[in-house]
Design an enzyme around this catalytic site. Structure first.
Site, PDB file in Angstrom:
ATOM      1  N   GLY A 115       0.809  -1.214   0.000  1.00  0.00           N
ATOM      2  CA  GLY A 115       0.000   0.000   0.000  1.00  0.00           C
ATOM      3  C   GLY A 115       0.840   1.261   0.000  1.00  0.00           C
ATOM      4  CB  SER A 134       9.981   1.837  -1.949  1.00  0.00           C
ATOM      5  OG  SER A 134       9.798   0.497  -2.328  1.00  0.00           O
ATOM      6  N   GLY A 135       9.071   0.214   0.906  1.00  0.00           N
ATOM      7  CA  GLY A 135       9.591  -0.893   1.712  1.00  0.00           C
ATOM      8  C   GLY A 135      10.019  -0.562   3.129  1.00  0.00           C
ATOM      9  CG  HIS A 148      -2.159   0.929  -4.922  1.00  0.00           C
ATOM     10  ND1 HIS A 148      -3.220   0.254  -5.486  1.00  0.00           N
ATOM     11  CD2 HIS A 148      -1.092   0.098  -5.054  1.00  0.00           C
ATOM     12  CE1 HIS A 148      -2.809  -0.921  -5.935  1.00  0.00           C
ATOM     13  NE2 HIS A 148      -1.520  -1.042  -5.684  1.00  0.00           N
ATOM     14  CG  HIS A 179      -2.377  -5.040  -3.209  1.00  0.00           C
ATOM     15  ND1 HIS A 179      -1.484  -5.920  -3.759  1.00  0.00           N
ATOM     16  CD2 HIS A 179      -2.244  -3.893  -3.901  1.00  0.00           C
ATOM     17  CE1 HIS A 179      -0.817  -5.311  -4.746  1.00  0.00           C
ATOM     18  NE2 HIS A 179      -1.253  -4.074  -4.842  1.00  0.00           N
ATOM     19  CG  ASP A 226     -24.731   7.767   1.178  1.00  0.00           C
ATOM     20  OD1 ASP A 226     -25.675   8.354   0.616  1.00  0.00           O
ATOM     21  OD2 ASP A 226     -24.841   7.180   2.273  1.00  0.00           O
ATOM     22  CG  HIS A 256      -2.601  -4.070  -9.411  1.00  0.00           C
ATOM     23  ND1 HIS A 256      -1.701  -3.204  -9.982  1.00  0.00           N
ATOM     24  CD2 HIS A 256      -2.277  -4.127  -8.102  1.00  0.00           C
ATOM     25  CE1 HIS A 256      -0.852  -2.782  -9.053  1.00  0.00           C
ATOM     26  NE2 HIS A 256      -1.189  -3.327  -7.908  1.00  0.00           N
ATOM     27  CE1 TYR A 260     -25.189  12.159   6.056  1.00  0.00           C
ATOM     28  CE2 TYR A 260     -23.007  13.167   6.041  1.00  0.00           C
ATOM     29  CZ  TYR A 260     -23.870  12.195   6.495  1.00  0.00           C
ATOM     30  OH  TYR A 260     -23.424  11.244   7.364  1.00  0.00           O
TER      31      TYR A 260
HETATM   32 ZN   LIG Z   1      -0.387  -2.690  -6.073  1.00  0.00          ZN
END
Ligand SMILES: [Zn+2]
Length: 229
Positions: free
Chosen positions: A27, A44-45, A94, A96, A119, A168, A226
């Site tokens: 993510g 990253s990572g 992003h 998974h 909604d 994906h 709302y």
């Molecule tokens: Zn991905």
């Protein structure tokens, strides 16, 4: 540089962990400063529990690194493509997450089965075409962004704040990175509900246009009523 946005982006990434949307270092979340034309994205990572605002990487809208000693998320070119294509968005997320990814893997859009969905989305959560071999072997992450942008043609990104990449997982966005993370949580919930809906009744149909519009436009656009304004 961009200290407030760095803190916001870190917080959005941590929210994905708290909500059970990511495991290990899966993510990524990013935010954009339109004023500076710069993106702040997760490195990253790096394990989430060790990440600090200073670890966030700053890049321009072309995806070139401007500040940061760590490598950015490998999905940076996808985020950058979405920021260039959708000027109204301020954050991209992003994950998974399990149910959203299951629909992406099935190559199926998530139908608007109920008012909870309406909604947030003025229609289904769309899914891209599968990427071609040339797209995968070429500039893969940028091509993933291009596939989303093609699928979103004619749709308002803030009226449809996510798209599934076939095979994906979901990409979600919002007016800010905080809102993008919120939409990632919502998409996961809608995906789970839709899966249960078709399990209970495989012939279930999307709600009527009238019901969809009533719910969507109560919360979005000039006629929204709302909440507390
Ligand atoms: Zn991905």
């Amino acid at each position: 540089m961009l200290e407030t946005l760095r803190a916001e982006v870190l917080e959005a990434n941590l929210e994905l962990v708290r909500r059970g949307l990511v495991i290990y270092t899966f993510g990524n979340a990013s935010g954009v400063s339109r004023e500076h034309g710069l993106i702040v994205i997760k490195p990253s990572g790096v394990p989430y529990h060790r990440m600090t605002p200073a670890d966030m990487v700053v890049a321009d809208l072309a995806g070139n690194i401007v500040e940061g000693s760590l490598r950015p998320s490998t999905d940076l070119p996808t985020h950058a493509a979405l920021y260039r294509a959708f000027p109204s968005i301020g954050g991209v997320v992003h994950t998974h997450s399990r149910h959203g990814t299951a629909w992406a893997q099935a190559g199926r859009e998530i139908p608007c089965f109920g008012t909870t969905h309406a909604d947030y989305f003025h229609g289904p959560v769309p899914v891209t075409e599968p990427l071609t071999a040339a797209e995968i072997e070429g500039d893969y992450e940028a091509n993933a962004g291009a596939a989303i942008i093609r699928r979103m043609e004619g749709l308002d990104p803030l009226g449809c704040p996510a798209c599934l990449i076939a095979g994906h997982a979901p990409f979600c966005w919002g007016a800010s990175v905080t809102e993008a993370a919120y939409h990632a949580v919502i998409v996961e919930e809608l995906a789970a509900m839709a899966w249960m809906t078709v399990t209970i009744n495989p012939a279930a149909q999307p709600i009527s246009r009238a019901l969809r519009d009533k719910h969507h436009f109560r919360k979005h656009g000039p006629t929204a009523t709302y909440g507390q304004k």
